[in-house]
Design a protein around this motif. Structure first.
Motif, PDB file in Angstrom:
ATOM      1  N   SER A  19       0.807  -1.220   0.000  1.00  0.00           N
ATOM      2  CA  SER A  19       0.000   0.000   0.000  1.00  0.00           C
ATOM      3  C   SER A  19       0.844   1.276   0.000  1.00  0.00           C
ATOM      4  O   SER A  19       0.337   2.350   0.277  1.00  0.00           O
ATOM      5  CB  SER A  19      -0.924   0.002   1.228  1.00  0.00           C
ATOM      6  N   THR A  20       2.136   1.171  -0.342  1.00  0.00           N
ATOM      7  CA  THR A  20       2.971   2.365  -0.362  1.00  0.00           C
ATOM      8  C   THR A  20       2.570   3.269  -1.531  1.00  0.00           C
ATOM      9  O   THR A  20       1.900   2.842  -2.466  1.00  0.00           O
ATOM     10  CB  THR A  20       4.466   2.006  -0.490  1.00  0.00           C
ATOM     11  N   THR A  21       2.975   4.502  -1.479  1.00  0.00           N
ATOM     12  CA  THR A  21       2.641   5.485  -2.499  1.00  0.00           C
ATOM     13  C   THR A  21       3.162   5.052  -3.865  1.00  0.00           C
ATOM     14  O   THR A  21       4.299   4.587  -3.989  1.00  0.00           O
ATOM     15  CB  THR A  21       3.246   6.856  -2.128  1.00  0.00           C
ATOM     16  N   ILE A  22       2.319   5.206  -4.874  1.00  0.00           N
ATOM     17  CA  ILE A  22       2.712   4.883  -6.251  1.00  0.00           C
ATOM     18  C   ILE A  22       3.658   5.960  -6.753  1.00  0.00           C
ATOM     19  O   ILE A  22       3.351   7.153  -6.676  1.00  0.00           O
ATOM     20  CB  ILE A  22       1.475   4.796  -7.163  1.00  0.00           C
ATOM     21  N   THR A  23       4.807   5.544  -7.255  1.00  0.00           N
ATOM     22  CA  THR A  23       5.780   6.483  -7.808  1.00  0.00           C
ATOM     23  C   THR A  23       6.044   6.100  -9.260  1.00  0.00           C
ATOM     24  O   THR A  23       6.775   5.152  -9.535  1.00  0.00           O
ATOM     25  CB  THR A  23       7.103   6.449  -7.013  1.00  0.00           C
ATOM     26  N   PRO A  24       5.450   6.830 -10.222  1.00  0.00           N
ATOM     27  CA  PRO A  24       5.691   6.529 -11.631  1.00  0.00           C
ATOM     28  C   PRO A  24       7.150   6.797 -12.004  1.00  0.00           C
ATOM     29  O   PRO A  24       7.809   7.671 -11.437  1.00  0.00           O
ATOM     30  CB  PRO A  24       4.766   7.494 -12.375  1.00  0.00           C
ATOM     31  N   VAL A  25       7.645   6.055 -12.983  1.00  0.00           N
ATOM     32  CA  VAL A  25       9.002   6.221 -13.503  1.00  0.00           C
ATOM     33  C   VAL A  25       8.893   6.740 -14.928  1.00  0.00           C
ATOM     34  O   VAL A  25       8.217   6.129 -15.768  1.00  0.00           O
ATOM     35  CB  VAL A  25       9.766   4.877 -13.481  1.00  0.00           C
ATOM     36  N   LEU A  26       9.542   7.864 -15.222  1.00  0.00           N
ATOM     37  CA  LEU A  26       9.540   8.430 -16.569  1.00  0.00           C
ATOM     38  C   LEU A  26      10.354   7.545 -17.499  1.00  0.00           C
ATOM     39  O   LEU A  26      11.512   7.235 -17.226  1.00  0.00           O
ATOM     40  CB  LEU A  26      10.130   9.846 -16.554  1.00  0.00           C
ATOM     41  N   LEU A  27       9.745   7.110 -18.601  1.00  0.00           N
ATOM     42  CA  LEU A  27      10.450   6.322 -19.605  1.00  0.00           C
ATOM     43  C   LEU A  27      11.081   7.218 -20.660  1.00  0.00           C
ATOM     44  O   LEU A  27      12.241   7.048 -21.011  1.00  0.00           O
ATOM     45  CB  LEU A  27       9.490   5.328 -20.276  1.00  0.00           C
ATOM     46  N   ASP A  28      10.319   8.178 -21.169  1.00  0.00           N
ATOM     47  CA  ASP A  28      10.844   9.085 -22.187  1.00  0.00           C
ATOM     48  C   ASP A  28       9.837  10.192 -22.461  1.00  0.00           C
ATOM     49  O   ASP A  28       8.646  10.038 -22.184  1.00  0.00           O
ATOM     50  CB  ASP A  28      11.132   8.330 -23.485  1.00  0.00           C
ATOM     51  N   THR A  29      10.310  11.296 -23.010  1.00  0.00           N
ATOM     52  CA  THR A  29       9.463  12.412 -23.410  1.00  0.00           C
ATOM     53  C   THR A  29       9.771  12.783 -24.846  1.00  0.00           C
ATOM     54  O   THR A  29      10.935  12.915 -25.223  1.00  0.00           O
ATOM     55  CB  THR A  29       9.688  13.646 -22.509  1.00  0.00           C
ATOM     56  N   ALA A  30       8.733  12.946 -25.658  1.00  0.00           N
ATOM     57  CA  ALA A  30       8.871  13.407 -27.048  1.00  0.00           C
ATOM     58  C   ALA A  30       8.311  14.821 -27.131  1.00  0.00           C
ATOM     59  O   ALA A  30       7.280  15.121 -26.533  1.00  0.00           O
ATOM     60  CB  ALA A  30       8.112  12.489 -27.999  1.00  0.00           C
ATOM     61  N   THR A  31       8.982  15.691 -27.872  1.00  0.00           N
ATOM     62  CA  THR A  31       8.517  17.053 -28.088  1.00  0.00           C
ATOM     63  C   THR A  31       7.940  17.155 -29.488  1.00  0.00           C
ATOM     64  O   THR A  31       8.602  16.796 -30.461  1.00  0.00           O
ATOM     65  CB  THR A  31       9.669  18.070 -27.933  1.00  0.00           C
ATOM     66  N   ILE A  32       6.694  17.618 -29.585  1.00  0.00           N
ATOM     67  CA  ILE A  32       6.009  17.775 -30.863  1.00  0.00           C
ATOM     68  C   ILE A  32       5.740  19.262 -31.065  1.00  0.00           C
ATOM     69  O   ILE A  32       5.121  19.897 -30.217  1.00  0.00           O
ATOM     70  CB  ILE A  32       4.661  17.016 -30.880  1.00  0.00           C
ATOM     71  N   THR A  33       6.198  19.819 -32.174  1.00  0.00           N
ATOM     72  CA  THR A  33       5.967  21.227 -32.475  1.00  0.00           C
ATOM     73  C   THR A  33       4.779  21.346 -33.414  1.00  0.00           C
ATOM     74  O   THR A  33       4.727  20.661 -34.443  1.00  0.00           O
ATOM     75  CB  THR A  33       7.211  21.863 -33.125  1.00  0.00           C
ATOM     76  N   GLY A  34       3.818  22.200 -33.053  1.00  0.00           N
ATOM     77  CA  GLY A  34       2.618  22.382 -33.856  1.00  0.00           C
ATOM     78  C   GLY A  34       2.924  22.980 -35.221  1.00  0.00           C
ATOM     79  O   GLY A  34       3.921  23.667 -35.414  1.00  0.00           O
ATOM     80  N   PHE A  48      13.406   3.720 -25.127  1.00  0.00           N
ATOM     81  CA  PHE A  48      13.207   4.528 -23.936  1.00  0.00           C
ATOM     82  C   PHE A  48      14.551   4.926 -23.357  1.00  0.00           C
ATOM     83  O   PHE A  48      15.507   4.163 -23.440  1.00  0.00           O
ATOM     84  CB  PHE A  48      12.444   3.752 -22.853  1.00  0.00           C
ATOM     85  N   THR A  49      14.622   6.094 -22.733  1.00  0.00           N
ATOM     86  CA  THR A  49      15.842   6.457 -22.011  1.00  0.00           C
ATOM     87  C   THR A  49      15.960   5.619 -20.743  1.00  0.00           C
ATOM     88  O   THR A  49      17.044   5.346 -20.272  1.00  0.00           O
ATOM     89  CB  THR A  49      15.860   7.956 -21.647  1.00  0.00           C
ATOM     90  N   GLN A  50      14.827   5.170 -20.205  1.00  0.00           N
ATOM     91  CA  GLN A  50      14.783   4.255 -19.069  1.00  0.00           C
ATOM     92  C   GLN A  50      14.345   2.918 -19.633  1.00  0.00           C
ATOM     93  O   GLN A  50      13.194   2.731 -19.986  1.00  0.00           O
ATOM     94  CB  GLN A  50      13.800   4.775 -18.022  1.00  0.00           C
ATOM     95  N   ALA A  51      15.277   1.991 -19.791  1.00  0.00           N
ATOM     96  CA  ALA A  51      15.007   0.771 -20.554  1.00  0.00           C
ATOM     97  C   ALA A  51      14.364  -0.358 -19.761  1.00  0.00           C
ATOM     98  O   ALA A  51      13.946  -1.345 -20.343  1.00  0.00           O
ATOM     99  CB  ALA A  51      16.309   0.265 -21.174  1.00  0.00           C
ATOM    100  N   ALA A  52      14.267  -0.255 -18.443  1.00  0.00           N
ATOM    101  CA  ALA A  52      13.788  -1.371 -17.641  1.00  0.00           C
ATOM    102  C   ALA A  52      12.263  -1.431 -17.603  1.00  0.00           C
ATOM    103  O   ALA A  52      11.636  -0.852 -16.732  1.00  0.00           O
ATOM    104  CB  ALA A  52      14.347  -1.275 -16.225  1.00  0.00           C
ATOM    105  N   ASP A  57       4.258  -4.470 -15.822  1.00  0.00           N
ATOM    106  CA  ASP A  57       4.320  -3.012 -15.683  1.00  0.00           C
ATOM    107  C   ASP A  57       3.118  -2.369 -16.344  1.00  0.00           C
ATOM    108  O   ASP A  57       2.618  -2.850 -17.364  1.00  0.00           O
ATOM    109  CB  ASP A  57       5.583  -2.448 -16.332  1.00  0.00           C
ATOM    110  N   ILE A  58       2.646  -1.297 -15.771  1.00  0.00           N
ATOM    111  CA  ILE A  58       1.581  -0.491 -16.353  1.00  0.00           C
ATOM    112  C   ILE A  58       2.240   0.712 -17.004  1.00  0.00           C
ATOM    113  O   ILE A  58       2.963   1.469 -16.348  1.00  0.00           O
ATOM    114  CB  ILE A  58       0.564  -0.059 -15.280  1.00  0.00           C
ATOM    115  N   ILE A  59       2.026   0.888 -18.307  1.00  0.00           N
ATOM    116  CA  ILE A  59       2.616   2.010 -19.046  1.00  0.00           C
ATOM    117  C   ILE A  59       1.491   2.971 -19.403  1.00  0.00           C
ATOM    118  O   ILE A  59       0.441   2.563 -19.889  1.00  0.00           O
ATOM    119  CB  ILE A  59       3.338   1.508 -20.312  1.00  0.00           C
TER     120      ILE A  59
END
Length: 82
Positions: A19-34, A48-52, A57-59
Motif C-alpha cells: 500500500s505504499t505510495t505509487i511512484t511513476p518512472v519516466l520512460l521518455d518524453t517526445a517534443t512535438i511542435t505544432g 526509452f531512455t529508461q530501458a527497464a 508493468d503499467i505504461i
C-alpha cells in the motif's frame, strides 16, 4: 497554433499486497511542435531512455503544452516487440 507539446511515457510496477505510495518512472518524453490549426502530427518512439520495462508493468502517457490556451487531441498505440 505552432506551440510545442510534450508527450511523456511513464511506467508503474504494481507490487502485490503493497500500500505504499505509487511512484511513476519516466520512460521518455517526445517534443512535438505544432504546424497550425487542425493539422495532425505523427510521432514515434523506438526506445526509452529508461530501458527497464518488465512483464506486469503499467505504461501510461501524459501530455502537456507550453501554452495553456491550446486544446490538444491525442491518440497513441503502444507496440511491444520481444
Amino acid at each position: 497554433g505552432t506551440g510545442s507539446s510534450y508527450i511523456s511515457l511513464f511506467k508503474w510496477t504494481p507490487v502485490d499486497n503493497d500500500s505504499t505510495t505509487i511512484t511513476p518512472v519516466l520512460l521518455d518524453t517526445a517534443t512535438i511542435t505544432g504546424k497550425g490549426n487542425d493539422k495532425p502530427r505523427s510521432w514515434a518512439e523506438t526506445s526509452f531512455t529508461q530501458a527497464a520495462v518488465a512483464a506486469g508493468d503499467i505504461i501510461f502517457t501524459q501530455i502537456k503544452t507550453d501554452t495553456d490556451t491550446k486544446t490538444i487531441y491525442f491518440n497513441s498505440t503502444l507496440e511491444i516487440e520481444f
